[in-house]
Each structure stands twice: as structure tokens, then as C-alpha cells.
Design a protein around this motif. Structure first.
Motif, PDB file in Angstrom:
ATOM      1  N   ASP A   1       0.174  -1.154   0.061  1.00  0.00           N
ATOM      2  CA  ASP A   1      -0.380  -0.244   0.452  1.00  0.00           C
ATOM      3  C   ASP A   1       0.596   1.077   0.172  1.00  0.00           C
ATOM      4  O   ASP A   1       0.209   1.800  -1.051  1.00  0.00           O
ATOM      5  CB  ASP A   1      -0.843   0.215   1.638  1.00  0.00           C
ATOM      6  CG  ASP A   1      -2.167  -1.033   1.141  1.00  0.00           C
ATOM      7  OD1 ASP A   1      -2.381  -1.846   0.082  1.00  0.00           O
ATOM      8  OD2 ASP A   1      -2.523  -1.471   2.339  1.00  0.00           O
TER       9      ASP A   1
ATOM     10  N   VAL B   1      -7.843   6.856  -5.692  1.00  0.00           N
ATOM     11  CA  VAL B   1      -8.397   5.119  -5.048  1.00  0.00           C
ATOM     12  C   VAL B   1      -9.380   4.854  -5.687  1.00  0.00           C
ATOM     13  O   VAL B   1     -10.713   5.795  -4.802  1.00  0.00           O
ATOM     14  CB  VAL B   1      -7.965   4.938  -4.009  1.00  0.00           C
ATOM     15  CG1 VAL B   1      -8.575   3.750  -3.299  1.00  0.00           C
ATOM     16  CG2 VAL B   1      -6.517   4.249  -4.007  1.00  0.00           C
TER      17      VAL B   1
ATOM     18  N   LEU C   1       0.757   3.920  -2.907  1.00  0.00           N
ATOM     19  CA  LEU C   1       0.282   5.966  -2.468  1.00  0.00           C
ATOM     20  C   LEU C   1       0.979   6.565  -3.079  1.00  0.00           C
ATOM     21  O   LEU C   1       1.083   7.563  -3.602  1.00  0.00           O
ATOM     22  CB  LEU C   1       0.119   5.741  -1.249  1.00  0.00           C
ATOM     23  CG  LEU C   1      -0.975   4.682  -1.205  1.00  0.00           C
ATOM     24  CD1 LEU C   1      -1.456   5.254   0.434  1.00  0.00           C
ATOM     25  CD2 LEU C   1      -1.664   5.334  -1.251  1.00  0.00           C
TER      26      LEU C   1
ATOM     27  N   THR D   1      -5.253   1.686   5.327  1.00  0.00           N
ATOM     28  CA  THR D   1      -4.103   3.117   4.395  1.00  0.00           C
ATOM     29  C   THR D   1      -4.842   3.767   2.671  1.00  0.00           C
ATOM     30  O   THR D   1      -4.317   4.916   2.560  1.00  0.00           O
ATOM     31  CB  THR D   1      -2.649   1.736   3.605  1.00  0.00           C
ATOM     32  OG1 THR D   1      -2.539   1.032   5.236  1.00  0.00           O
ATOM     33  CG2 THR D   1      -1.603   2.611   3.185  1.00  0.00           C
ATOM     34  N   VAL D   2      -5.922   2.842   1.905  1.00  0.00           N
ATOM     35  CA  VAL D   2      -6.294   3.170   0.810  1.00  0.00           C
ATOM     36  C   VAL D   2      -7.161   4.017   0.790  1.00  0.00           C
ATOM     37  O   VAL D   2      -7.436   4.775   0.099  1.00  0.00           O
ATOM     38  CB  VAL D   2      -6.022   1.991  -0.414  1.00  0.00           C
ATOM     39  CG1 VAL D   2      -4.550   1.388   0.161  1.00  0.00           C
ATOM     40  CG2 VAL D   2      -6.856   1.504   0.182  1.00  0.00           C
TER      41      VAL D   2
ATOM     42  N   GLY E   1       1.026   9.012  -6.580  1.00  0.00           N
ATOM     43  CA  GLY E   1       1.640  10.779  -6.131  1.00  0.00           C
ATOM     44  C   GLY E   1       2.375  11.474  -6.994  1.00  0.00           C
ATOM     45  O   GLY E   1       2.387  12.064  -7.686  1.00  0.00           O
TER      46      GLY E   1
ATOM     47  N   GLY F   1      -9.920   6.626   1.005  1.00  0.00           N
ATOM     48  CA  GLY F   1     -10.412   7.897   0.660  1.00  0.00           C
ATOM     49  C   GLY F   1      -9.476   8.328  -0.129  1.00  0.00           C
ATOM     50  O   GLY F   1      -9.311   9.490  -0.200  1.00  0.00           O
ATOM     51  N   LYS F   2      -7.980   8.136  -0.260  1.00  0.00           N
ATOM     52  CA  LYS F   2      -7.484   8.384  -1.064  1.00  0.00           C
ATOM     53  C   LYS F   2      -7.424   8.881  -1.986  1.00  0.00           C
ATOM     54  O   LYS F   2      -8.271   8.242  -2.965  1.00  0.00           O
ATOM     55  CB  LYS F   2      -5.614   7.242  -1.029  1.00  0.00           C
ATOM     56  CG  LYS F   2      -5.124   7.581   0.546  1.00  0.00           C
ATOM     57  CD  LYS F   2      -4.852   8.105   1.404  1.00  0.00           C
ATOM     58  CE  LYS F   2      -3.982   7.664   2.257  1.00  0.00           C
ATOM     59  NZ  LYS F   2      -5.629   8.027   2.988  1.00  0.00           N
ATOM     60  N   GLU F   3      -6.428   9.542  -2.503  1.00  0.00           N
ATOM     61  CA  GLU F   3      -7.207  10.559  -4.742  1.00  0.00           C
ATOM     62  C   GLU F   3      -6.533   9.401  -4.884  1.00  0.00           C
ATOM     63  O   GLU F   3      -5.726   8.955  -5.000  1.00  0.00           O
ATOM     64  CB  GLU F   3      -5.730  11.466  -4.341  1.00  0.00           C
ATOM     65  CG  GLU F   3      -6.379  12.762  -5.314  1.00  0.00           C
ATOM     66  CD  GLU F   3      -6.988  13.021  -5.593  1.00  0.00           C
ATOM     67  OE1 GLU F   3      -8.463  12.991  -6.383  1.00  0.00           O
ATOM     68  OE2 GLU F   3      -8.646  13.354  -4.722  1.00  0.00           O
TER      69      GLU F   3
END
Length: 376
Positions: free
Chosen positions: A235, A265, A239, A258-259, A243, A261-263
């Protein structure tokens, strides 16, 4: 009368296949077999009466396979029963990423109450413009039941498909379109693909296999899809790849802390096998395999014991789980006057023998013998 316990909600279509020789019990500690989906069994204590576990699905990370083998409990899964459901969701994942659909849906919700919604849509839709998958290249890592179906479906949609599987079976190979390119290493697949999807089991050899080194070999802006297991992807490295722009979108069926809600994903709530058809198919397959083992001693699609079958029982049958070096085959042959079969998987052996009369199970017991059953 055999007692069947269930963990999780099991499809009534599958349970309806149980005959009058079976009863369903709410007390799993008295069950001869347990049918389950995703319930975590690792902390469970197993009764001596438990003979088999049927997983209504493919993955068995939630079951302590070694512990079961040591106690003479055969664990079955249902490979391929949910393959079409996962295939369809994987294709959906490609479309979600290609056309920027999740972001578009969220934006459209914000227009509620706006004056002249149609005008606002026409003005703002350009920010969600995407691409088509036709003409793009898809890499498929793992060409089992699901991977092969994804590969064929993607090709029929106009994609170029490259596949990799070091353990490609003859059955899977025959099911693949003959125009799909097969490579010998993931490094031959990574640089060529606009989309990559993974369909391999999670084990010590595959855990974290999609890491910084793997991402570095991929095309800039690749879309990576994971409908297999979350443990396959590192993970932190993922990320970082998002990025840097190396990975444009990560589509996963396994949200985690970890993932989520991340941009970049797109996380789905583990919907791969969550179709009515898949749940019915998986439950039916698990139930059929467990009944065949309990009644006839046959083992098909076990994940901790060798495949071994003599077909329908004709007379009295003996079923023996043992260590591979226990010398059981000779003992069974001495007490049986019919067919005898012995198969080995790792450190365990399974032996079936048939006789026209009674069989003395005590003559088989001894060092290295884990479980003896006499089936009449």
C-alpha cells in the motif's frame, strides 16, 4: 444423520441440496461439517466430530488450513463458481476508471437544487472527460478461472491483451483466445500495458508482489485493478506511485485503512462475489463436495488434502487421512477386496479402499494415522 453448521449467511439454494440424511444445527461444535463464506475461523477450537469445512467461495485465508490437516479435517473451496461475477465487476472497474465515473457521479449529486440543471451539466461535464478502453492494452496477471474470463472478455471489447501465469493449467490455456499474447515474466508485461489486473492467490510468495519495483516498470498513468486480495499490493508503494503519477487510478475491491479515501483510489466494498448467482453457485458447489466426502469419502477441490475419488460407494468403504510416510496403503489393501487408491499432497496422504464386507478400522490405526472412517 450428519449435522451441518453454518457460519455467515449461506444461500438457501445451496443448503436445499442437502438430503434427508442431513440436518442443520446452530451449534457448530456438534457439526460434522461447517459451510461458511468469510467468517474468520483462525481462533476457533474444532470438535473431534468435525470432518469437513466447505468454503462457499475461492479464497481460504480465513481458515487455518494446517491446523485442519493436523486434525484430519478436509477443507474444500469452490473455485470458479464466482468467476463470472468477479469478471463482470473487474470490467466495471475498468470503465469506472476510464470514464472518471465515480467523480462524475459525486459532482452530479451537488447539482440538486441548482437552477437549470441541464445547463450546469453541459457547462461542467468537461472536467470528467475520460478515455475509451477499446484499443488499449490490458495485462492480466494470473490466468485461472477469473483471469482467463477477464482476458477473453476484454479482448472481445477491442482491447489488446497480454497474460502472465507461471502455473498456467492446460484447462485455462485451452479456454483462452488464441490471439492473447502470453509472456514469461511480469517485467515483459508491465511496460506495455495501459491497464493491469491481478488474479492470483494470496500466499507467502505473492504477498506484496506489486511493490515499488513493479510500479517502476509500468507505464506512466497506468490503471491498476485488484479484485484478488489486498495483501498482493504494497500500500505504501502504491500511494507513492499514485502521488508521482505513475499510477493514474487504483481500483480495488478491498478497502483498508491505508487506501480508503485517498486520491486516485476507487474502492469498492468487496463486491466481487456478491451477486445472487455467485452466492448460489458457490454454496451449491461447497455443499455437493462436502456431501460427497461425508458419504463416499471422495475429495474434490480440497485445499489441504489431495484429490482422491472412487466415485459412488458400492459396498463398505474406508477413508484414511494420514501422514505421507505412515505406510497406510499396504494396511488398507490388506483389509479391502475392492479398489484401493492412495494420493499424497505434501506431508499428508489420503487413502480410499472398498470392500464387499465389513472392514476392521482398528487394523489400520497406528503411528502417523490421523483419522479413519468406515462408510457403509
Amino acid at each position: 444423520m450428519y449435522k451441518i453448521g453454518t457460519l455467515n449467511k449461506i444461500s438457501p439454494v445451496g443448503l436445499a441440496r442437502l438430503t434427508d440424511d442431513y440436518t442443520i444445527t446452530e451449534n457448530v461444535q456438534e457439526a460434522n461439517s461447517i459451510i461458511l463464506r468469510s467468517y474468520n475461523m483462525h481462533d476457533m477450537e474444532f470438535s473431534p466430530d468435525l470432518l469437513a469445512i466447505g468454503r462457499a467461495g475461492a479464497g481460504v485465508n480465513n481458515i487455518p488450513l494446517d491446523k485442519c490437516a493436523q486434525q484430519g479435517i478436509v477443507v474444500f473451496n469452490a473455485p470458479g463458481a464466482n468467476a463470472n461475477a468477479v469478471k463482470e465487476l473487474c470490467l466495471s472497474g475498468m470503465f469506472l476508471a476510464a470514464r472518471n465515473i465515480p467523480a462524475g457521479l459525486e459532482w452530479a449529486k451537488t447539482l440538486a437544487g441548482t437552477e437549470d440543471v441541464g445547463k450546469a451539466v453541459e457547462k461542467g461535464k468537461g472536467q470528467f472527460a475520460g478515455t475509451e478502453i477499446k484499443g488499449k492494452t490490458l495485462g492480466v496477471i494470473g490466468l485461472g478461472a477469473i483471469g482467463a474470463m477477464v482476458a477473453n472478455a476484454a479482448e472481445s471489447l477491442g482491447m489488446d491483451v497480454i497474460g502472465y501465469d507461471p502455473f498456467l493449467s492446460i484447462k485455462a490455456a485451452l479456454s483462452l483466445s488464441n490471439t492473447i499474447k502470453i509472456v514469461d515474466s511480469p517485467k515483459d508485461l508491465y511496460p506495455q500495458c495501459d491497464y493491469i489486473t491481478i488474479h492470483v492467490p494470496a500466499n507467502d510468495n505473492t504477498k506484496g508482489m506489486i511493490d515499488a519495483a513493479a510500479f517502476a516498470q509500468m507505464k506512466d498513468g497506468v490503471v491498476f485493478l485488484n479484485f484478488a486480495r489486498d495483501k498482493l499490493v504494497n500500500d505504501a508503494d502504491l500511494l507513492a506511485a499514485i502521488g508521482s503519477g505513475k499510477v493514474k487510478k487504483y481500483v480495488t475491491d478491498f478497502p483498508n485503512d491505508t487506501v480508503i479515501g485517498k486520491e486516485g483510489v476507487i474502492a469498492l466494498p468487496h463486491l466481487g462475489a456478491s451477486s445472487a448467482e455467485a452466492e448460489d453457485n458457490c454454496a451449491a458447489m461447497a455443499v455437493d463436495q462436502v456431501m460427497d466426502y461425508l458419504e463416499n469419502g471422495n475429495i474434490v477441490n480440497s485445499v489441504n488434502m489431495p484429490a482422491c475419488s472412487l466415485g459412488p460407494k458400492k459396498g463398505t468403504r474406508v477413508s484414511v487421512i494420514s501422514k505421507a510416510d505412515a505406510g497406510v496403503l499396504e494396511k488398507v489393501a490388506e483389509v479391502c477386496d475392492g479398489d484401493v487408491i492412495n494420493k499424497v499432497r505434501g506431508e499428508y496422504a489420503y487413502t480410499l479402499g472398498e470392500a464387499s464386507g465389513d472392514i476392521d478400522g482398528s487394523a489400520i490405526a497406528g503411528e502417523g494415522v490421523i483419522r479413519v472412517r468406515i462408510l457403509k
